[in-house]
Design an enzyme around this catalytic site. Structure first.
Site, mmCIF file in Angstrom:
data_model
loop_
_atom_site.group_PDB
_atom_site.id
_atom_site.type_symbol
_atom_site.label_atom_id
_atom_site.label_comp_id
_atom_site.label_asym_id
_atom_site.label_seq_id
_atom_site.Cartn_x
_atom_site.Cartn_y
_atom_site.Cartn_z
ATOM 1 N N PHE A 154 -4.628 3.729 14.593
ATOM 2 C CA PHE A 154 -4.817 4.742 13.558
ATOM 3 C C PHE A 154 -5.955 4.276 12.657
ATOM 4 O O PHE A 154 -6.160 3.069 12.496
ATOM 5 C CB PHE A 154 -3.539 4.924 12.733
ATOM 6 C CG PHE A 154 -2.549 5.854 13.383
ATOM 7 C CD1 PHE A 154 -1.925 5.497 14.571
ATOM 8 C CD2 PHE A 154 -2.256 7.081 12.813
ATOM 9 C CE1 PHE A 154 -1.023 6.349 15.185
ATOM 10 C CE2 PHE A 154 -1.346 7.951 13.420
ATOM 11 C CZ PHE A 154 -0.730 7.577 14.608
ATOM 12 N N LYS A 172 -12.127 -2.379 17.509
ATOM 13 C CA LYS A 172 -10.764 -2.831 17.806
ATOM 14 C C LYS A 172 -10.519 -2.914 19.310
ATOM 15 O O LYS A 172 -9.637 -3.644 19.742
ATOM 16 C CB LYS A 172 -9.745 -1.866 17.187
ATOM 17 C CG LYS A 172 -9.880 -1.695 15.683
ATOM 18 C CD LYS A 172 -8.919 -2.574 14.934
ATOM 19 C CE LYS A 172 -8.967 -2.264 13.447
ATOM 20 N NZ LYS A 172 -8.033 -3.065 12.685
ATOM 21 N N ASN A 227 0.854 -1.192 0.000
ATOM 22 C CA ASN A 227 0.000 0.000 0.000
ATOM 23 C C ASN A 227 0.887 1.238 0.000
ATOM 24 O O ASN A 227 2.110 1.132 0.024
ATOM 25 C CB ASN A 227 -0.962 -0.027 1.198
ATOM 26 C CG ASN A 227 -0.217 -0.064 2.507
ATOM 27 O OD1 ASN A 227 0.509 0.866 2.845
ATOM 28 N ND2 ASN A 227 -0.364 -1.155 3.243
ATOM 29 N N ILE A 279 -3.539 -7.077 14.404
ATOM 30 C CA ILE A 279 -2.586 -6.919 15.518
ATOM 31 C C ILE A 279 -3.172 -5.989 16.586
ATOM 32 O O ILE A 279 -3.154 -6.292 17.778
ATOM 33 C CB ILE A 279 -1.240 -6.359 14.995
ATOM 34 C CG1 ILE A 279 -0.742 -7.211 13.824
ATOM 35 C CG2 ILE A 279 -0.207 -6.319 16.104
ATOM 36 C CD1 ILE A 279 0.403 -6.598 13.049
ATOM 37 N N ASP A 287 -4.736 -6.231 5.208
ATOM 38 C CA ASP A 287 -5.767 -7.040 5.860
ATOM 39 C C ASP A 287 -5.721 -8.495 5.411
ATOM 40 O O ASP A 287 -6.188 -9.372 6.113
ATOM 41 C CB ASP A 287 -7.147 -6.460 5.547
ATOM 42 C CG ASP A 287 -7.356 -5.125 6.253
ATOM 43 O OD1 ASP A 287 -6.961 -5.027 7.428
ATOM 44 O OD2 ASP A 287 -7.884 -4.184 5.633
HETATM 45 N N1 CTP Z 1 -4.180 -2.912 12.107
HETATM 46 C C1 CTP Z 1 -3.487 -3.956 12.658
HETATM 47 N N2 CTP Z 1 -3.504 -5.180 12.051
HETATM 48 C C2 CTP Z 1 -4.208 -5.386 10.928
HETATM 49 C C3 CTP Z 1 -4.939 -4.316 10.335
HETATM 50 C C4 CTP Z 1 -4.888 -3.084 10.955
HETATM 51 O O1 CTP Z 1 -2.829 -3.767 13.691
HETATM 52 N N3 CTP Z 1 -4.199 -6.573 10.371
HETATM 53 C C5 CTP Z 1 -4.181 -1.606 12.790
HETATM 54 C C6 CTP Z 1 -3.497 -0.479 12.050
HETATM 55 O O2 CTP Z 1 -2.136 -0.388 12.418
HETATM 56 C C7 CTP Z 1 -4.276 0.732 12.520
HETATM 57 C C8 CTP Z 1 -5.670 0.182 12.743
HETATM 58 O O3 CTP Z 1 -5.523 -1.218 12.905
HETATM 59 O O4 CTP Z 1 -3.831 1.215 13.760
HETATM 60 C C9 CTP Z 1 -6.676 0.451 11.691
HETATM 61 O O5 CTP Z 1 -6.206 0.058 10.461
HETATM 62 P P1 CTP Z 1 -7.141 0.142 9.181
HETATM 63 O O6 CTP Z 1 -6.425 -0.480 8.040
HETATM 64 O O7 CTP Z 1 -7.639 1.551 9.025
HETATM 65 O O8 CTP Z 1 -8.356 -0.724 9.687
HETATM 66 P P2 CTP Z 1 -8.958 -2.062 9.169
HETATM 67 O O9 CTP Z 1 -8.885 -3.065 10.239
HETATM 68 O O10 CTP Z 1 -8.343 -2.410 7.872
HETATM 69 O O11 CTP Z 1 -10.486 -1.675 8.976
HETATM 70 P P3 CTP Z 1 -11.280 -1.357 7.616
HETATM 71 O O12 CTP Z 1 -10.937 -2.407 6.656
HETATM 72 O O13 CTP Z 1 -12.684 -1.375 8.081
HETATM 73 O O14 CTP Z 1 -10.854 0.021 7.207
#
Ligand code: CTP
Length: 398
Positions: A323, A341, A208, A305, A276
Site C-alpha cells: 500500500f 519495494k 500514526n 517488511i 519507518d
Molecule cells: N512497509 C513495511 N515496512 C515498513 C514500512 C512500510 O512493510 N517499515 C509497507 C507498508 O505496509 C506499505 C508500504 O510498505 O504496504 C508502503 O508504506 P509507506 O509508509 O507508504 O512507505 P514508506 O516506505 O514509508 O515510503 P515513504 O517514506 O517514501 O513514503
C-alpha cells in the site's frame, strides 16, 4: 450450505449450552452431520439425550469409555471432522486450550487434532474482560483458533456487556465462512494491518493515524472467498475480523518477526502503516520532566517488511501487494514506491487530511501493477476490499 460436512460440536458447561441444541438443528438443516461431545459441566445444563436426539448421532462424554474407544478412539474422533466447533467456549475451556491441558474428553480431542477449530465464547462479562481470558484469547488466535462472538447484551447473570454467546445462526454463518469453497480455498494469505507503536519509554509511544479499517476489511473479504488468512495487526481502532488467525503486535520489529513466522504464504498483503523509525535506546523507565529536562530522541530505521519480503530469493509469496499512503503526487510517488519495494502491486491512496481517508470509512485507490495504473472510484473500504480480494483470487488462479 454445509452438505456432507462433518462438524464435531464440543458443548461446554455454561447456561448458553441451551442454544447449542438449536445450533445442532441449524447445522443439520444445512446438510452437515453433527457429532456432539459434552463436558461434564455441560451435562448440568443440557442432557446427552437431547443432544443425541437432535443430532441423530451418538453423544461422546467420557475420556475413558471402553466402548467408545473400541468403536472410535478419541484421536480418530478428533480428526474425522471437517471442523471442530466449541460452543459455548467457557473461560475454563479457553484456559485449558491455551494452556494445552488434556484432562477430559473435550480438551483431549482439542489437543489431539489438526482439524480447524472455531470457538463461540460465552461467559460473564467480567470473566471475558479478565486479563487471563484476554491473554488466552490472544494465544488461541495466534495458535490459529478462530472465534465468533461473544456478543454484547444482557446476560443470564443479570449483568450487561460482552460475553453472550453468538446466536446459532451467527455461528452457522461463521462455520459456512470457515468451510467456504470460494476461489481462494486452499490459499494461505498474510495481511498486515493497523499502525505500529514505537515506544519512547514504558508509557509513551510514537504512532500514526491508521485505524486498521482497510486491512481488516481485506482480511474479511479474503476469508469470505475461502482463503486461510493470517492477520498480523498493530494496535488498531477496529476489532480484528472473526474467523481468521490473528497475531497482535505493537512495534514494527515485532510485526516483521510475526510476518516471518507466518511464511510461507501464497500472497502477502501489506496494508499496515508501519513506522519507518523507532526510538533508539528507548528508556525502560518513564522519562521525568524534573529530572531529565527536554528529551532529545534519536531514531533508528525499522526493517522494511514489504521490501524484505518482496526481495526474498526463497519463499517469496507468488503475489506481494503493498500500500502507498501518499499526501501528494500520488501516482508518481506510488509508482516509484512499487519499483523501490519490489512488490507486484501497489494500492495507492491519497491520505491528505482533506480526503478524510485515513481513519475514515471510504477509500479512493489507484492499483498499480506491471500493466499500469487502474483508478478505482471512491467507495467504502469494504467495497475496495471485496474488489481487491477478487483481483487477488484471479491473480492466484492464473
Ligand atoms: N512497509 C513495511 N515496512 C515498513 C514500512 C512500510 O512493510 N517499515 C509497507 C507498508 O505496509 C506499505 C508500504 O510498505 O504496504 C508502503 O508504506 P509507506 O509508509 O507508504 O512507505 P514508506 O516506505 O514509508 O515510503 P515513504 O517514506 O517514501 O513514503
Amino acid at each position: 450450505m454445509l452438505a456432507s460436512k462433518r462438524i464435531l460440536l464440543i458443548i461446554g458447561g455454561g447456561i448458553a449450552a441451551y442454544k447449542s441444541l438449536d445450533l445442532i438443528r441449524r447445522i443439520k438443516e444445512r446438510g452437515a452431520t453433527v457429532t456432539p461431545v459434552l463436558t461434564r459441566a455441560a451435562e448440568e445444563f443440557v442432557t446427552p439425550l437431547s443432544a443425541s436426539a437432535l443430532a441423530g448421532e451418538k453423544v461422546y462424554r467420557a475420556l475413558f469409555d471402553l466402548t467408545d474407544e473400541a468403536e472410535m478412539g478419541h484421536i480418530q474422533l478428533s480428526r474425522s471432522a471437517d471442523l471442530i466447533v466449541v460452543a459455548p467456549a467457557t473461560a475454563d475451556m479457553m484456559g485449558k486450550m491455551a494452556g494445552g491441558l488434556a484432562n477430559d474428553l473435550a480438551s483431549t480431542l482439542l489437543m489431539a487434532t489438526d482439524t480447524p477449530v472455531l470457538c463461540a465464547p460465552a461467559m460473564n462479562v467480567r470473566m471475558w474482560d479478565h486479563p487471563a481470558t484476554q491473554r488466552n484469547l490472544e494465544q488461541l488466535q495466534e495458535d490459529g483458533v478462530r472465534f465468533v462472538g461473544p456478543n454484547e447484551g444482557d446476560m443470564a447473570c443479570g449483568e450487561y456487556g460482552p460475553g453472550r454467546m453468538s446466536e446459532p445462526l451467527e455461528i452457522v454463518a461463521a462455520i459456512e465462512a470457515q468451510l467456504a469453497d470460494g476461489p481462494l480455498k486452499g490459499k494461505r494469505i498474510l495481511v498486515t494491518s493497523g499502525p505500529t507503536h514505537e515506544p519512547i519509554d514504558p508509557v509513551r509511544y510514537i504512532a500514526n493515524r491508521s485505524s486498521g479499517a482497510q486491512g481488516t476489511a481485506l482480511a474479511r473479504a479474503l476469508s469470505a472467498l475461502g482463503a486461510e488468512v493470517v492477520f498480523v495487526t498493530g494496535p488498531a481502532d477496529v476489532p480484528p475480523p472473526q474467523g481468521v488467525q490473528v497475531v497482535h503486535v505493537e512495534t514494527a520489529q515485532q510485526m516483521s518477526n510475526a510476518v516471518d513466522a507466518a511464511l510461507p504464504v501464497d500472497a502477502g498483503v501489506f496494508a499496515a502503516a508501519v513506522a519507518d523509525w523507532h526510538v533508539a535506546g528507548a528508556s525502560d523507565r518513564k522519562l521525568k520532566k524534573s529530572r531529565d529536562g527536554l528529551p532529545s530522541l534519536a531514531f533508528s530505521e525499522n526493517p522494511d517488511i514489504l521490501k524484505r519480503v518482496s526481495h526474498m530469493e526463497q519463499g517469496r509469496p507468488a503475489l506481494v501487494v503493498g500500500f502507498a499512503a501518499e499526501t501528494n503526487d500520488v501516482l508518481e510517488n506510488a509508482t516509484a514506491k512499487r519499483d523501490r519495494k519490489g512488490c507486484d502491486w501497489i494500492v495507492a491512496n491519497d491520505v491528505s487530511p482533506a480526503t478524510g481517508i485515513m481513519g475514515g470509512s471510504e477509500n479512493a485507490v489507484v492499483l498499480i501493477s506491471s500493466s499500469g495504473a487502474e483508478e478505482w472510484p471512491r467507495m467504502g473500504k469494504d467495497a475496495v476490499a471485496d474488489r481487491l480480494a477478487q483481483k487477488i483470487a484471479e491473480a492466484l488462479a492464473g
